[in-house]
Write an enzyme that holds these catalytic residues in place. Structure first.
Site, PDB file in Angstrom:
ATOM      1  N   LYS A 152     -56.408 -12.012  -3.960  1.00 20.72           N
ATOM      2  CA  LYS A 152     -55.680 -12.439  -5.157  1.00 20.72           C
ATOM      3  C   LYS A 152     -56.458 -13.510  -5.926  1.00 20.72           C
ATOM      4  CE  LYS A 152     -51.259 -11.142  -3.179  1.00 20.72           C
ATOM      5  NZ  LYS A 152     -51.259  -9.825  -3.817  1.00 20.72           N
ATOM      6  N   ALA A 209     -59.783 -14.217  -5.923  1.00 21.61           N
ATOM      7  CA  ALA A 209     -61.003 -13.696  -6.542  1.00 21.61           C
ATOM      8  C   ALA A 209     -60.666 -12.775  -7.715  1.00 21.61           C
ATOM      9  CB  ALA A 209     -61.836 -12.954  -5.491  1.00 21.61           C
ATOM     10  N   ASP A 257     -52.471 -10.251 -10.552  1.00 23.66           N
ATOM     11  CA  ASP A 257     -53.640 -11.145 -10.581  1.00 23.66           C
ATOM     12  C   ASP A 257     -54.232 -11.205 -11.987  1.00 23.66           C
ATOM     13  OD1 ASP A 257     -53.245 -11.326  -7.851  1.00 23.66           O
ATOM     14  OD2 ASP A 257     -54.681  -9.727  -7.418  1.00 23.66           O
TER      15      ASP A 257
HETATM   16  O1  RIB Z   1     -53.086  -8.576  -5.600  1.00 20.79           O
HETATM   17  C1  RIB Z   1     -53.924  -7.576  -5.121  1.00 20.79           C
HETATM   18  C2  RIB Z   1     -54.740  -8.087  -3.990  1.00 20.79           C
HETATM   19  O2  RIB Z   1     -53.878  -8.386  -2.912  1.00 20.79           O
HETATM   20  C3  RIB Z   1     -55.723  -7.090  -3.424  1.00 20.79           C
HETATM   21  O3  RIB Z   1     -56.973  -7.140  -4.053  1.00 20.79           O
HETATM   22  C4  RIB Z   1     -55.769  -7.446  -1.950  1.00 20.79           C
HETATM   23  O4  RIB Z   1     -56.980  -7.985  -1.546  1.00 20.79           O
HETATM   24  C5  RIB Z   1     -54.616  -8.413  -1.733  1.00 20.79           C
HETATM   25  O5  RIB Z   1     -55.073  -9.682  -1.592  1.00 20.79           O
END
Ligand code: RIB
Length: 296
Positions: free
Chosen positions: A40, A42, A244
């Site tokens: 989340k 990154a 994200d």
């Molecule tokens: O929000 C999506 C992310 O949640 C994914 O990329 C996964 O790595 C989890 O962390």
């Protein structure tokens, strides 16, 4: 534009698509397998960078090739990774199932992300002003320390309360902006309804709450103000990373000095665009695409 500092997680995502998601205990024959970069924190850093922000990532990776590749992927987006530590735990990993309608199920092995510490959070201090963005895939004590440091430095702090957890009073009292989805909002407060949860967060001292609602767009609750932001119905290929994208773009727009309502509009448009391609970062738009969507 001032800086966005992301204190958060870095994962590699192992993804299998299937017609539908399995029920508990069920095996479903899937289709294609793919490996994507994720986490989340990154993902949020990448979303903010593509939206034009200058981004610093604070986090941890393991001594493995997934860690190397994750760092390279962040650097290729122009993100400053000098505050990403290498620790003696494997790089975080997410196992993801994506259904035909784009919906997903995610299980995360936290790995190195569990080592992101309050000392790392102090690195928030590398930025005076600007925006701090953090999420709950790292220890809660680190999240609280990062927001405390950011607040002390006059930064705007955003907490994406994902994955869902109850939020401690000490965090809310610092007044961060929150970006939960509806399920995370209810879990954060223990409330039964959206309005009740928003009121509880306000009483606890939280800042504005921007609720992401998937195809229904977003709801901005700021003081007594409630504004709905509808989104364009896009062909949903993979909803992974939409939240994200939302938080990262919100941070980038705020770092640009835009008001929260304009930032929410941009974040809503960006999240809508992000679901049109596979992988958490596959559909994350660049600034021009966000501006075009806003003008449309
Ligand atoms: O929000 C999506 C992310 O949640 C994914 O990329 C996964 O790595 C989890 O962390």
């Amino acid at each position: 534009m001032s800086r966005v500092v992301v204190v958060g997680s870095i994962n590699v995502d192992l993804v299998v698509t299937a017609d539908r998601l399995p029920r508990p205990g069920e095996t479903v024959l899937g289709g294609r397998y793919a490996r994507h970069f994720g986490g989340k924190g990154a993902n949020q850093a990448v979303a903010a960078a593509r939206a034009g922000a200058s981004v610093v990532m604070v986090g941890a990776i393991g001594p493995d090739s997934f860690g190397d590749e994750s760092l390279e992927a962040l650097m290729s987006e122009g993100i400053d990774v000098s505050r990403v530590r290498r620790v003696d735990q494997p790089t975080g990993m997410a196992i993801i199932a994506v259904a035909g309608d784009g919906e997903n199920q995610i299980v995360v092995a936290q790995g190195a992300n569990a080592s992101v510490s309050t000392d790392d959070a102090a690195l928030t201090a590398l930025s005076e002003g600007g925006v701090l963005l953090t999420c709950l895939e790292i220890p809660m004590a680190t999240v609280v320390a990062a927001v405390a440091t950011g607040t002390r430095l006059g930064m705007v702090s955003i907490v994406n309360p994902a994955p869902a957890q109850e939020l401690p009073a000490a965090l809310l009292a610092l007044g961060p902006i929150l970006t939960p989805n509806e399920a995370e909002l209810l879990t954060a407060t223990g409330a039964d309804g959206i309005d009740e949860a928003i009121d509880a967060l306000a009483r606890a001292g939280a800042g504005a709450v921007v609720v992401t609602r998937g195809a229904a767009g977003a709801l901005l609750a700021d003081g007594s103000q409630r504004i709905e932001f509808p989104t364009r119905a896009a062909q949903v290929v993979d909803a992974t990373g939409a939240g994200d994208t939302f938080s990262g773009v919100l941070a980038a727009w705020l770092a640009d000095g835009q008001p929260l309502s304009a930032a929410t509009a941009a974040a809503t448009a960006a999240a809508g665009l992000s679901v049109s391609r596979p992988g958490a970062r596959g559909g994350m738009p660049v600034r021009k695409a966000i501006e075009a969507a806003l003008a449309d």
